[in-house]
Design an enzyme around this catalytic site. Sequence first.
Site, mmCIF file in Angstrom:
data_model
loop_
_atom_site.group_PDB
_atom_site.id
_atom_site.type_symbol
_atom_site.label_atom_id
_atom_site.label_comp_id
_atom_site.label_asym_id
_atom_site.label_seq_id
_atom_site.Cartn_x
_atom_site.Cartn_y
_atom_site.Cartn_z
ATOM 1 C CG HIS A 173 47.672 42.831 43.119
ATOM 2 N ND1 HIS A 173 47.847 44.000 42.422
ATOM 3 C CD2 HIS A 173 47.387 41.886 42.193
ATOM 4 C CE1 HIS A 173 47.672 43.764 41.128
ATOM 5 N NE2 HIS A 173 47.392 42.501 40.959
ATOM 6 C CB CYS A 175 50.683 41.206 39.581
ATOM 7 S SG CYS A 175 49.665 41.602 38.146
ATOM 8 C CG HIS A 182 47.644 38.139 39.305
ATOM 9 N ND1 HIS A 182 47.107 39.354 39.658
ATOM 10 C CD2 HIS A 182 47.019 37.213 40.064
ATOM 11 C CE1 HIS A 182 46.206 39.172 40.610
ATOM 12 N NE2 HIS A 182 46.144 37.881 40.877
ATOM 13 C CG ASP A 221 45.925 39.200 35.794
ATOM 14 O OD1 ASP A 221 44.714 39.143 36.023
ATOM 15 O OD2 ASP A 221 46.656 40.096 36.262
ATOM 16 C CG HIS A 222 43.988 41.581 33.127
ATOM 17 N ND1 HIS A 222 44.628 42.745 33.362
ATOM 18 C CD2 HIS A 222 43.368 41.260 34.293
ATOM 19 C CE1 HIS A 222 44.443 43.114 34.610
ATOM 20 N NE2 HIS A 222 43.673 42.218 35.206
ATOM 21 C CE1 TYR A 257 40.468 38.444 36.238
ATOM 22 C CE2 TYR A 257 39.836 40.751 35.971
ATOM 23 C CZ TYR A 257 40.658 39.783 36.533
ATOM 24 O OH TYR A 257 41.674 40.140 37.377
HETATM 25 C C1 DNO Z 1 43.040 43.082 38.320
HETATM 26 C C2 DNO Z 1 43.459 42.577 39.588
HETATM 27 C C3 DNO Z 1 43.206 43.516 40.751
HETATM 28 C C4 DNO Z 1 43.495 42.776 42.007
HETATM 29 C C5 DNO Z 1 43.504 43.554 43.267
HETATM 30 C C6 DNO Z 1 44.204 42.720 44.284
HETATM 31 O O1 DNO Z 1 42.755 42.343 37.465
HETATM 32 O O2 DNO Z 1 44.757 42.130 39.522
HETATM 33 O O3 DNO Z 1 41.871 43.887 40.805
HETATM 34 O O4 DNO Z 1 42.510 41.813 42.156
HETATM 35 O O5 DNO Z 1 44.105 44.740 43.102
HETATM 36 O O6 DNO Z 1 43.926 43.146 45.548
#
Ligand code: DNO
Length: 402
Positions: free
Chosen positions: A239, A277, A304, A358-359, A375
């Site tokens: 990531h 990501c 992501h 993601d978020h 989340y």
């Molecule tokens: C946030 C995530 C990070 C991710 C770690 C991966 O939402 O993208 O917490 O899980 O950094 O190792």
Amino acid sequence: MRAAWRWFGPKDPVTIKDIRQTGATDIVSALHTVPTGEVWPLEQIRAHKQLIEQNNKSNSALVWSVVESIPVHEDIKLGRANHQHYVDSWITSMENLVKCGIKTICYNFMPVIDWTRTDLKFQLPNGGYALRFDQQKFAAFDLFILKRDDAESDYSEEEIIQAKSIYDIMTGDEKSLLTQNIIAGLPGKMTDAYTIDDFRDMLVNYKYITKAVLRKNLFSFLSQVLPKAEQLGVKLAIHPDDPPRDMLGLPRIICTAKDLDILFSALPSPSNGITLCAGTYGSRPDNDLPAMAKQYGSRIHFAHLRGVSRDEKEQRSFYEAEHLESDVDMIGIISALINEEKLRDKTENSREIFIRPDHGHQLLDDIDKQGNPGYSCIGRLKGLAEIRGVIKALNANLSYAS
Ligand code: DNO
């Protein structure tokens, strides 16, 4: 492409039962209660998998397919004398996951802090809330709350004056909240909660760790993990550093396409892959996301999908925008991932790409619920629905348009 959803375990207010209604088919999860550096016991992995998959026969099935993340102990990043013990534990955790059929593993190599934001409740014009990173507030924290040694040398005179004026009008509560957001961290972070003094000590450990040293330590970790991963059919997915640049005097080494080139030319193993990501890479204007999705296609095992909207005048500040309305070209990214999957069908590497929304924003009922920042249920549900719509339309090749 497999639609996945991150679940933080039995304490997650968004339950497995809820997730069945989102359209996701796969779960991204981790054993968040095992301390960093310890082996993930086989029985605990089995029990966690059972929690996810136990009612699959009579319901829409959900499978634990991706681990996010096995934390990498700070001693590995620092290259300390006892790091080998932690590398061995990491490998054993990976072996135990494979015994349970889980073969896609996300991890990161960010020193001290994982992902970081300054505001967890940034009000949007539509009444919802988003996460935000504000460079000036961050500088105010660094310079006047943390009072990090030599911090001034990382900022221009003008930036210091701006940060001071922000700091001067902050209330005590605002200062504590900012501190809490930055050092005690966000869901899924890989580091333990700190007091401000512990945090300062942790930063000092990195005083002599340059980018080159950190990179050497990552490569030495991977040169032990990758051969094992190859043998076991595991795909690792690093990531990126979020936000993707050096911060608080800490080196960050997975921020740009150039960083990825360095990584892959040093360690070309097919198990050496990335988490694309989009929001993280996309918070730098010099990262061209659709081009990266194309260029590193075969290395992408997990994505992501989210985007940010950068401030016009201060491009290091951003808020997390709607999934399809941000500075990143989400359609371009998804289209590159679909093309990559088409190529994969013709080669050995036939694994589908796991994607997750993601978020999400806090919308509607999310707003009054106590949840994990980023989340939310409804916000992510909206993101996933939009992404699934794009995938469906692109797969249909937009034939209706002609
Ligand atoms: C946030 C995530 C990070 C991710 C770690 C991966 O939402 O993208 O917490 O899980 O950094 O190792």
